[in-house]
Design a protein around this motif. Sequence first.
Motif, PDB file in Angstrom:
ATOM      1  N   ALA A 326      17.303  -9.036   7.045  1.00  0.00           N
ATOM      2  CA  ALA A 326      18.508  -9.356   6.275  1.00  0.00           C
ATOM      3  C   ALA A 326      18.197 -10.320   5.135  1.00  0.00           C
ATOM      4  O   ALA A 326      18.669 -10.151   4.007  1.00  0.00           O
ATOM      5  CB  ALA A 326      19.570  -9.960   7.200  1.00  0.00           C
ATOM      6  N   VAL A 327      17.368 -11.333   5.426  1.00  0.00           N
ATOM      7  CA  VAL A 327      16.999 -12.298   4.371  1.00  0.00           C
ATOM      8  C   VAL A 327      16.192 -11.598   3.285  1.00  0.00           C
ATOM      9  O   VAL A 327      16.430 -11.779   2.077  1.00  0.00           O
ATOM     10  CB  VAL A 327      16.209 -13.465   4.983  1.00  0.00           C
ATOM     11  N   ALA A 328      15.216 -10.789   3.693  1.00  0.00           N
ATOM     12  CA  ALA A 328      14.380 -10.103   2.712  1.00  0.00           C
ATOM     13  C   ALA A 328      15.187  -9.121   1.869  1.00  0.00           C
ATOM     14  O   ALA A 328      15.018  -9.051   0.642  1.00  0.00           O
ATOM     15  CB  ALA A 328      13.233  -9.381   3.417  1.00  0.00           C
ATOM     16  N   ASN A 380       7.529 -16.393  -9.641  1.00  0.00           N
ATOM     17  CA  ASN A 380       8.670 -17.309  -9.644  1.00  0.00           C
ATOM     18  C   ASN A 380       9.953 -16.629 -10.095  1.00  0.00           C
ATOM     19  O   ASN A 380      11.047 -16.998  -9.662  1.00  0.00           O
ATOM     20  CB  ASN A 380       8.378 -18.498 -10.562  1.00  0.00           C
ATOM     21  N   ALA A 381       9.838 -15.665 -10.995  1.00  0.00           N
ATOM     22  CA  ALA A 381      11.033 -14.956 -11.452  1.00  0.00           C
ATOM     23  C   ALA A 381      11.729 -14.220 -10.317  1.00  0.00           C
ATOM     24  O   ALA A 381      12.944 -13.996 -10.367  1.00  0.00           O
ATOM     25  CB  ALA A 381      10.661 -13.977 -12.565  1.00  0.00           C
ATOM     26  N   ALA A 382      10.970 -13.828  -9.287  1.00  0.00           N
ATOM     27  CA  ALA A 382      11.543 -13.103  -8.147  1.00  0.00           C
ATOM     28  C   ALA A 382      11.879 -13.999  -6.976  1.00  0.00           C
ATOM     29  O   ALA A 382      12.312 -13.498  -5.932  1.00  0.00           O
ATOM     30  CB  ALA A 382      10.577 -12.014  -7.689  1.00  0.00           C
ATOM     31  N   ALA A 383      11.704 -15.311  -7.105  1.00  0.00           N
ATOM     32  CA  ALA A 383      11.939 -16.243  -5.994  1.00  0.00           C
ATOM     33  C   ALA A 383      13.315 -16.891  -6.072  1.00  0.00           C
ATOM     34  O   ALA A 383      13.477 -18.030  -5.618  1.00  0.00           O
ATOM     35  CB  ALA A 383      10.846 -17.310  -5.968  1.00  0.00           C
ATOM     36  N   GLN A 384      14.302 -16.186  -6.611  1.00  0.00           N
ATOM     37  CA  GLN A 384      15.639 -16.775  -6.701  1.00  0.00           C
ATOM     38  C   GLN A 384      16.247 -17.021  -5.329  1.00  0.00           C
ATOM     39  O   GLN A 384      16.946 -18.019  -5.117  1.00  0.00           O
ATOM     40  CB  GLN A 384      16.549 -15.852  -7.521  1.00  0.00           C
ATOM     41  N   GLY A 385      16.022 -16.105  -4.395  1.00  0.00           N
ATOM     42  CA  GLY A 385      16.574 -16.286  -3.060  1.00  0.00           C
ATOM     43  C   GLY A 385      16.028 -17.524  -2.375  1.00  0.00           C
ATOM     44  O   GLY A 385      16.780 -18.264  -1.722  1.00  0.00           O
ATOM     45  N   ALA A 413      10.367 -10.924  -1.589  1.00  0.00           N
ATOM     46  CA  ALA A 413      10.696 -10.596  -2.984  1.00  0.00           C
ATOM     47  C   ALA A 413       9.614 -11.090  -3.951  1.00  0.00           C
ATOM     48  O   ALA A 413       9.173 -10.318  -4.824  1.00  0.00           O
ATOM     49  CB  ALA A 413      12.062 -11.175  -3.344  1.00  0.00           C
ATOM     50  N   PRO A 414       9.143 -12.354  -3.856  1.00  0.00           N
ATOM     51  CA  PRO A 414       8.021 -12.744  -4.725  1.00  0.00           C
ATOM     52  C   PRO A 414       6.763 -11.920  -4.490  1.00  0.00           C
ATOM     53  O   PRO A 414       6.020 -11.636  -5.443  1.00  0.00           O
ATOM     54  CB  PRO A 414       7.794 -14.218  -4.356  1.00  0.00           C
ATOM     55  N   LEU A 415       6.508 -11.508  -3.236  1.00  0.00           N
ATOM     56  CA  LEU A 415       5.339 -10.683  -2.961  1.00  0.00           C
ATOM     57  C   LEU A 415       5.460  -9.320  -3.642  1.00  0.00           C
ATOM     58  O   LEU A 415       4.476  -8.789  -4.174  1.00  0.00           O
ATOM     59  CB  LEU A 415       5.175 -10.508  -1.456  1.00  0.00           C
TER      60      LEU A 415
END
Length: 528
Positions: A326-328, A380-385, A413-415
Amino acid sequence: MSVLPPLVRGEVPPGTRIRRLTEQIEGARTGRGLGGVVADLWYAVTVTAALAAVAYGTAEVVREVAVRRTPEGLAIGEAGVVLVVLAVAGGMLALGARLGPVALGGGAAGWWLPMPVDRRGLLRPSVLRWPALGLAVGAVAAPLAALCFGMPGTLGAVLGWAGLGGGVTALVAAGAALVQQAPRAARTRARTGAGPAVGAGAGPGGREHLRREQALAATGDALVAVAVAGIAVLLATGGWEGWHLHRGGWVAAPLLLAAGALTLLADRGSERLDGAGLRRLGALGERAQVAVLALDMRELGRALTAVDTRDRRRPWRLRARGPMSAVAVADLTLLLRTPRALVQVVLLALIAVVTARSALVGPGIVLYPVLVLTGFWAANAAAQGARHAELVPALDRTLPLSARWARVAHGVAPLTAAAVWSAAAVATVPGLGPVAPAWALVLAAAAVRAAYRPPPKYRMPAVSTPMGGVPPTTGMTQGVDVVLVGTLPTALALYVGVTTPILVAVQWGVALALVAALVAASGRRPKP
């Protein structure tokens, strides 16, 4: 010893008079006189001259290195300079849409806006601020880009490029100030019978202001993306030799006149600006200013992306199975609903690929800082969560997950973004294909570590440095340290110019050991 001059009973002073009285009161409180004004002017002149000298020296060094590596240097023609000007103008538009361009914050908004006086005189400095800033930035950026790209450095050419760059950026900034005061929101409130908005997004007028700001910010981001992609194509193809402006200084005069005319129109129409919007944008500007002074890049990013929040939903959904899933899935959905982050990942991969194939950098040790910067930025652009979870930890505590596994889930998401970037940027470099997945793991771990770094501790004294006092960042380098340590074997391979199986194995071992250590230490409580 009153500073206020006598006012006629019943007379309403103009806004310009109120603003000047405020300046006089502030000057009387701080003891500001002619000496203070001269000192401020001297400081501004010396800082500007020093920055111009440093920028000119940097441009000359880049030009010399380019000529030393390849005879034609970076001579990609005038099209490259025009694209740089377009990128600067787009950046000014995006930044102005997020922080203004006309805004009032702090005491000015609390004292001036409720007054029954005309706002034109009160808002004139704020209206003129962004066009003047755009003129200065464009006038400096365009000649420097021309020098870097092999244009002649004569006085006439430098003045022509300065006029062109300053005219374009000032015109864009003035146009943004004029679009901000479009009367559609006022007509909407009059048609619906709604009163003035009291907060961000309150009523049809407030929503119309938000949509307009989002459209301006998206337009600026698109201009920057198109310009950066165009520069990358020019560097890869060698430029468009047949395209030129025929001494483009002739375009500067009409652009400057148009920018001045739009600035005058924006000044005349400043009465139509909504007080709630001025307060909200002023608060965002002060928030960004505090973040810059505190060297808190995470808070600066939050301030600059506050306008990008959208209320519409996409028709598709991702399904989750379990709390970690759910988090991912939530983070991936947030990433897919943020086109700006997706464009950043693609552009950063393009920049890394073009840089690796350019004659100025090539596949050597000089490529390593480019890979570190673009890769860390893409992750970092994908690490908003993860940044949202650090800001509001109660979101993760509602799920049956420990702190360690919640951070692991936020790293999906960052991965994903780092894997896309690595497949395009690292895997295409000769000899670095086997270590591309290891780079993705390190970049994802660095992005999560950067998202959970502690906030600045303002109670601590400033750190003394040769450049002056610096606020204690208490973790500004968290994330960057992981990238530098985790990719050190790759830096060694780029330095020696040979990628051996031993270096590949060492890179994988360092990456896995570093990620395992970060996962094991993520559940510990931070020291107070």
